[in-house]
Design an enzyme around this catalytic site. Structure first.
Site, PDB file in Angstrom:
ATOM      1  N   ASP A  85     -40.014 -10.618  37.955  1.00 45.20           N
ATOM      2  CA  ASP A  85     -39.531  -9.834  37.207  1.00 45.20           C
ATOM      3  C   ASP A  85     -40.657  -8.499  36.894  1.00 45.20           C
ATOM      4  O   ASP A  85     -41.462  -8.303  36.407  1.00 45.20           O
ATOM      5  CB  ASP A  85     -39.709 -10.985  35.675  1.00 45.20           C
ATOM      6  CG  ASP A  85     -38.888 -10.620  34.025  1.00 45.20           C
ATOM      7  OD1 ASP A  85     -37.568  -9.395  34.728  1.00 45.20           O
ATOM      8  OD2 ASP A  85     -38.968 -11.200  33.193  1.00 45.20           O
ATOM      9  N   HIS A  86     -39.961  -8.086  36.516  1.00 49.28           N
ATOM     10  CA  HIS A  86     -40.136  -6.620  35.514  1.00 49.28           C
ATOM     11  C   HIS A  86     -40.929  -5.941  37.121  1.00 49.28           C
ATOM     12  O   HIS A  86     -42.414  -5.299  36.162  1.00 49.28           O
ATOM     13  CB  HIS A  86     -40.160  -6.481  34.549  1.00 49.28           C
ATOM     14  CG  HIS A  86     -39.071  -6.162  33.616  1.00 49.28           C
ATOM     15  ND1 HIS A  86     -38.379  -5.328  33.292  1.00 49.28           N
ATOM     16  CD2 HIS A  86     -38.348  -7.726  32.741  1.00 49.28           C
ATOM     17  CE1 HIS A  86     -36.882  -5.565  32.473  1.00 49.28           C
ATOM     18  NE2 HIS A  86     -37.171  -6.595  32.741  1.00 49.28           N
ATOM     19  N   GLU A 136     -33.393  -1.463  38.453  1.00 40.84           N
ATOM     20  CA  GLU A 136     -33.013  -1.302  36.575  1.00 40.84           C
ATOM     21  C   GLU A 136     -33.024   0.519  36.373  1.00 40.84           C
ATOM     22  O   GLU A 136     -33.681   0.597  36.621  1.00 40.84           O
ATOM     23  CB  GLU A 136     -34.424  -1.880  35.950  1.00 40.84           C
ATOM     24  CG  GLU A 136     -34.000  -1.459  34.323  1.00 40.84           C
ATOM     25  CD  GLU A 136     -34.542  -2.309  33.330  1.00 40.84           C
ATOM     26  OE1 GLU A 136     -35.385  -3.132  33.568  1.00 40.84           O
ATOM     27  OE2 GLU A 136     -35.329  -1.775  32.898  1.00 40.84           O
ATOM     28  N   HIS A 178     -35.141  -7.821  24.996  1.00 39.90           N
ATOM     29  CA  HIS A 178     -35.938  -8.867  25.304  1.00 39.90           C
ATOM     30  C   HIS A 178     -36.680  -9.010  24.236  1.00 39.90           C
ATOM     31  O   HIS A 178     -36.209  -8.436  23.149  1.00 39.90           O
ATOM     32  CB  HIS A 178     -38.066  -8.660  25.822  1.00 39.90           C
ATOM     33  CG  HIS A 178     -37.543  -7.847  27.255  1.00 39.90           C
ATOM     34  ND1 HIS A 178     -37.209  -7.211  27.549  1.00 39.90           N
ATOM     35  CD2 HIS A 178     -36.048  -8.867  28.138  1.00 39.90           C
ATOM     36  CE1 HIS A 178     -36.953  -6.813  29.026  1.00 39.90           C
ATOM     37  NE2 HIS A 178     -36.257  -8.075  29.393  1.00 39.90           N
ATOM     38  N   ASN A 230     -31.366 -14.008  32.468  1.00 42.66           N
ATOM     39  CA  ASN A 230     -32.299 -13.360  32.626  1.00 42.66           C
ATOM     40  C   ASN A 230     -32.904 -14.079  30.784  1.00 42.66           C
ATOM     41  O   ASN A 230     -32.453 -14.159  29.793  1.00 42.66           O
ATOM     42  CB  ASN A 230     -33.019 -12.418  32.687  1.00 42.66           C
ATOM     43  CG  ASN A 230     -33.550 -11.818  33.414  1.00 42.66           C
ATOM     44  OD1 ASN A 230     -32.644 -12.293  35.116  1.00 42.66           O
ATOM     45  ND2 ASN A 230     -33.697 -10.908  33.235  1.00 42.66           N
ATOM     46  N   ASN A 232     -35.988 -16.104  28.403  1.00 45.71           N
ATOM     47  CA  ASN A 232     -37.268 -16.450  28.382  1.00 45.71           C
ATOM     48  C   ASN A 232     -37.930 -16.786  26.873  1.00 45.71           C
ATOM     49  O   ASN A 232     -37.904 -18.239  26.826  1.00 45.71           O
ATOM     50  CB  ASN A 232     -38.383 -14.690  28.834  1.00 45.71           C
ATOM     51  CG  ASN A 232     -39.794 -15.242  28.962  1.00 45.71           C
ATOM     52  OD1 ASN A 232     -40.168 -16.693  29.207  1.00 45.71           O
ATOM     53  ND2 ASN A 232     -40.605 -14.184  28.477  1.00 45.71           N
ATOM     54  N   THR A 233     -37.387 -16.281  26.110  1.00 46.51           N
ATOM     55  CA  THR A 233     -38.250 -16.081  24.598  1.00 46.51           C
ATOM     56  C   THR A 233     -37.390 -17.816  24.345  1.00 46.51           C
ATOM     57  O   THR A 233     -38.069 -18.426  23.244  1.00 46.51           O
ATOM     58  CB  THR A 233     -37.645 -15.406  24.017  1.00 46.51           C
ATOM     59  OG1 THR A 233     -38.095 -14.318  24.043  1.00 46.51           O
ATOM     60  CG2 THR A 233     -37.602 -15.297  22.953  1.00 46.51           C
TER      61      THR A 233
END
Ligand code: 13P
Length: 288
Positions: A85-86, A136, A178, A230, A232-233
């Site tokens: 990721d990233h 991206e 994000h 995506n 995550n948090t």
């Protein structure tokens, strides 16, 4: 089933108008929770690993070993991609070497010419090895591993330039952030998303910052070409809340409640519930 590239699952998702969830992993418990939920719901899944999480888990080779071991020992039969990721340019190369089945090269902070150049080189390597690659354009707002992005919307022409390099999927900034969304968040720019999709055709589009986006916006984004979302948090929050509740109720003081396997169990169950909720919302249940 061995790790797979994300290409086939995302092509099917875009055609079938649903999205595959990318859930970021941080440790064994998270990985196990996500894989078991995907298997139970017959959903394809993408395990995301940030460079920071990769370091925390003792490096990319450790991550590959852990995930491959789980696929075998948990008898996972749904398609699973292990995705950086990233990633930086060097990080992407390291993950390709270590055995990831997919990488993201985030060149959004480079001038577009340099983003194109580096993406092109990584596309060639991934094509040769049968891996999928995400690029991206336009930055995703908020903080990701210490990098703060302002969240500017992508230029559809630049998206086309990057998509034409042969990437598998494209993350276009459309006002997404994000982490938690601020009270005064303007929402996703569907105008940008629509323009990006028109320029990039069948390319599966990726929506980062999946935590906290209202359900109607998620559904609209999927209808406009988003095939990967995506998260995550939200897993972090549910894991922390369940662990806190367990400790605050004094359960770690009862019996062998301090046993790490018991202590981490409520958080692991909470991640399963979050992943299930998202897979249902994204429409990927039963699509494996
Ligand atoms: P959230 O942390 O907002 O869920 O975003 C995750 C993400 O986009 C990872 O790339």
């Amino acid at each position: 089933m061995a790790l797979v590239s994300a290409k086939e699952m995302l092509t099917k998702a875009k055609e079938g108008k649903y999205a595959v969830g990318q859930f970021n992993i941080n440790n064994l418990e998270w990985t196990k929770a996500i894989l078991l939920t995907a298997e139970e719901l017959r959903s394809p899944v993408i395990l995301g690993v940030s460079e920071g999480a990769g370091k925390y888990m003792c490096g990319y080779k450790t991550v590959v070993g852990m995930v491959n071991g789980m696929l075998e020992e948990l008898n996972i039969t749904v398609p699973v991609a292990l995705h950086l990721d990233h990633g930086s340019y060097e990080g992407a190369k390291a993950c390709i070497e270590a055995g990831f089945s997919s990488v993201m090269f985030d060149g959004s902070h480079y001038p577009i010419e340099e983003n194109v150049e580096k993406t092109k080189e990584l596309v060639a390597i991934c094509n040769e090895k049968g891996l999928s690659i995400e690029a991206e354009v336009g930055s995703i707002g908020g903080e990701e591993d210490g990098v703060i992005g302002a969240g500017e919307c992508a230029d559809p022409e630049e998206c086309k330039a990057i998509a034409d390099l042969g990437v598998t999927m494209l993350a276009a900034g459309i006002g997404n952030i994000h982490g938690k969304y601020p009270e005064n968040w303007a929402g996703l720019s569907f105008e940008t998303l629509d323009a990006v999709q028109q320029k990039t055709g069948s390319m599966p589009l990726v929506l980062h910052g999946g935590t906290g986006i209202p359900e109607d916006m998620i559904k609209k984004a999927i209808s406009l070409g988003v095939a990967k979302i995506n998260v995550n948090t939200e897993c972090q929050l549910s894991f922390a809340a369940a662990t806190r509740e367990y400790i605050e109720a004094g359960k770690d003081k009862e019996g062998k409640g301090f046993d790490p396997r018991k202590l981490l169990a409520p958080g692991t169950e909470a991640i399963k519930a979050t992943v299930k909720e998202k897979m249902e919302l994204f429409g990927s249940v039963g699509k494996a």
